[in-house]
Write an enzyme that holds these catalytic residues in place. Structure first.
Site, mmCIF file in Angstrom:
data_model
loop_
_atom_site.group_PDB
_atom_site.id
_atom_site.type_symbol
_atom_site.label_atom_id
_atom_site.label_comp_id
_atom_site.label_asym_id
_atom_site.label_seq_id
_atom_site.Cartn_x
_atom_site.Cartn_y
_atom_site.Cartn_z
ATOM 1 N N SER A 1 -1.241 32.482 2.263
ATOM 2 C CA SER A 1 0.154 33.327 3.065
ATOM 3 C C SER A 1 1.486 31.899 3.074
ATOM 4 O O SER A 1 1.694 31.382 2.124
ATOM 5 C CB SER A 1 0.255 33.716 4.444
ATOM 6 O OG SER A 1 0.961 34.411 4.683
ATOM 7 N N HIS B 1 -3.800 41.321 5.190
ATOM 8 C CA HIS B 1 -3.120 40.370 4.971
ATOM 9 C C HIS B 1 -4.399 39.402 5.122
ATOM 10 O O HIS B 1 -4.112 39.563 6.765
ATOM 11 C CB HIS B 1 -1.796 40.142 5.218
ATOM 12 C CG HIS B 1 -0.850 38.696 5.046
ATOM 13 N ND1 HIS B 1 -1.264 38.207 3.744
ATOM 14 C CD2 HIS B 1 -1.053 37.540 6.084
ATOM 15 C CE1 HIS B 1 -0.118 37.501 4.338
ATOM 16 N NE2 HIS B 1 -0.702 36.973 5.495
HETATM 17 C C1 GTR Z 1 4.677 36.072 8.085
HETATM 18 C C2 GTR Z 1 6.019 35.574 6.699
HETATM 19 C C3 GTR Z 1 5.222 35.657 5.356
HETATM 20 C C4 GTR Z 1 3.879 34.781 5.371
HETATM 21 C C5 GTR Z 1 3.276 35.290 6.582
HETATM 22 C C6 GTR Z 1 1.897 34.290 6.618
HETATM 23 O O1 GTR Z 1 5.286 36.060 9.380
HETATM 24 O O2 GTR Z 1 6.779 36.388 6.659
HETATM 25 O O3 GTR Z 1 6.414 35.239 4.321
HETATM 26 O O4 GTR Z 1 4.079 33.899 5.309
HETATM 27 O O5 GTR Z 1 4.301 34.786 7.675
HETATM 28 O O6 GTR Z 1 1.902 32.958 6.820
HETATM 29 O O7 GTR Z 1 0.724 34.053 7.701
#
Ligand code: GTR
Length: 427
Positions: free
Chosen positions: A265, A406
């Site tokens: 991420s 995610h």
């Molecule tokens: C989210 C963000 C993403 C990603 C994520 C993370 O809120 O929008 O770009 O980086 O966080 O790091 O878990």
């Protein structure tokens, strides 16, 4: 005359109509490919003078430095190369950690130019090996103590995001020990014969809009000869990864030529920029790095440049945000960031349940970087369509999309471990 007037009128009318549309696109996540306006990607192998780059030498001497500069100027800022003194202390070693399967080391890096600054490294190496071992290296999200339920790991004292498990008033508590274990798969890494070097990214700069005020962008600005606004949080974190690499090069138990940099991420975005800036990372893994990472920004799908730079203004330099409502004017896209990693093995991974990161945009980006790898005789993900779930494709650039949300899972690690093994064996 009349016609010209009418044409001008129409242009103005369509501009007026397009303006709110563009704004909506800028700040809304679209999940329908059929609604996506056409976009054009710059070709990493064509210079601004229109000359086609056909050799790796021309890439390295002419085009690569130019593209790197585009990322410095528009996205992540300058990457300071000035060497500054560092104090390294091995704080703790346990030769029989995790029930005897691992050597655990905790190392503190401090910069005397910024009293009070530190980066704490947690290192696990397989206990049985006599030779220097290859390692995976990467930042964790909530502190080293979250990586394993190992009471020997020092509890992080740095500021922590409030959404972490066992976090109270932005501080870690004992309850947060081992809460990110599934994302690290330490036992699998050790069983494969590799080690892990990890650190908590907010040691370098707290991940919040005003984190720069107390982080190294302020405390080391004179020593590094760079002003806070000349770079960004991702830049500072990436710089920290290079300092971890400096340490690794001094540790005789680690094979510094075999360091796979991994990031998930926002930390995947960081890993990509670190690898583009520092050639010592010999393998790079981007796990669902999404917008500002592996995903193409010019695609209107999932998180947008406008959303990310509004929500996380500190991650990028201010100039990046100016492209929010005009991504078509960005002189780059993220496939060019991936191309800066050539010819090193690169793994880009997505998750089906993580449409926010635009899996298709991550695949296309990996695919587009292939032409640069081809200059070195290396194969990327090929010309085909995006694969289905759990069907990894590609060679030196590899890609998969897995089922689920995610996250970093056992499935992901199994692919990365196999990828590293096949690349490290080749050499
Ligand atoms: C989210 C963000 C993403 C990603 C994520 C993370 O809120 O929008 O770009 O980086 O966080 O790091 O878990």
């Amino acid at each position: 005359m009349h016609i010209r007037y009418r044409q001008t009128g129409m242009v103005i009318l369509s501009l007026l109509l397009a303006a709110p549309m563009l704004h909506a696109q800028n700040m809304t996540a679209n999940y329908d490919e059929s609604k996506m306006p056409a976009y054009t990607l710059p070709d990493p192998l064509v210079t601004t003078e229109g000359i086609k780059i056909v050799t790796s030498k021309a890439w390295e001497t002419v085009q690569r430095p130019r593209i790197y500069k585009l990322f410095e100027e528009n996205v992540y800022g300058r990457f300071p190369l000035k060497k500054i003194p560092v104090k390294t202390s091995v704080v703790e070693t346990d030769p029989a950690a995790l029930g005897g399967i691992a050597v655990r080391k905790q190392v503190r890096l401090e910069w005397p130019d910024a009293p009070g600054s530190y980066l704490d490294l947690l290192i696990y190496l397989p206990a049985a090996t006599k030779k220097p071992v290859p390692v995976f290296m990467g930042y964790n999200f909530y502190g080293n103590h979250t990586v394993m339920p190992d009471p020997g790991i020092a509890l992080s004292r740095s500021w922590v995001q409030s959404n972490g498990k066992g976090v109270l008033n932005n501080a870690a508590t004992e309850a947060s020990r081992g809460t990110d274990t599934s994302q690290w798969q330490v036992r699998q890494i050790l069983a494969a014969g590799y080690g892990l070097v990890t650190a908590y990214y907010s040691d370098i700069e707290a991940d919040r809009a005003d984190g720069w005020k107390t982080g190294i962008r302020t405390t080391l600005k004179d020593a590094l000869q760079i002003q806070p606004e000349e770079w960004c949080a991702i830049g500072a974190w990436a710089w920290g990864l290079s300092r971890m690499m400096d340490y690794v090069q001094t540790d005789k138990a680690i094979d510094a030529k075999k360091v796979a940099l991994i990031g998930h991420s926002r930390l995947g975005k960081t890993a990509l920029w670190a690898a583009a800036s520092d050639p010592r990372f010999s393998i790079v893994v981007s796990n669902e790095s999404g917008e500002g990472g592996a995903a193409l920004s010019k695609r209107w799908y999932g998180e947008t440049l406008g959303i990310i730079t509004t929500k996380f203004p500190h991650w990028f330099v201010a100039k990046y945000k100016t492209y929010s409502d005009k991504t078509e004017l960005l002189p780059l896209d993220q496939h060019m960031l991936l191309s800066l990693i050539a010819p090193r093995p690169l793994y880009v991974a997505s998750a089906e349940g993580d449409q926010w990161s635009d899996p298709h945009g991550e695949f296309l980006s990996a695919q587009q970087a292939g032409s640069v790898y081809a200059l070195y005789g290396k194969k990327g993900v090929g010309e085909g369509q995006m694969p289905g779930v759990h069907q990894p494709v590609g060679s030196t650039i590899r890609y998969h999309i897995r089922a689920g949300r995610h996250d970093v899972t056992l499935y992901d690690w199994q692919q990365y471990l196999a990828f590293a093994a096949s690349n490290w064996q080749k050499r």
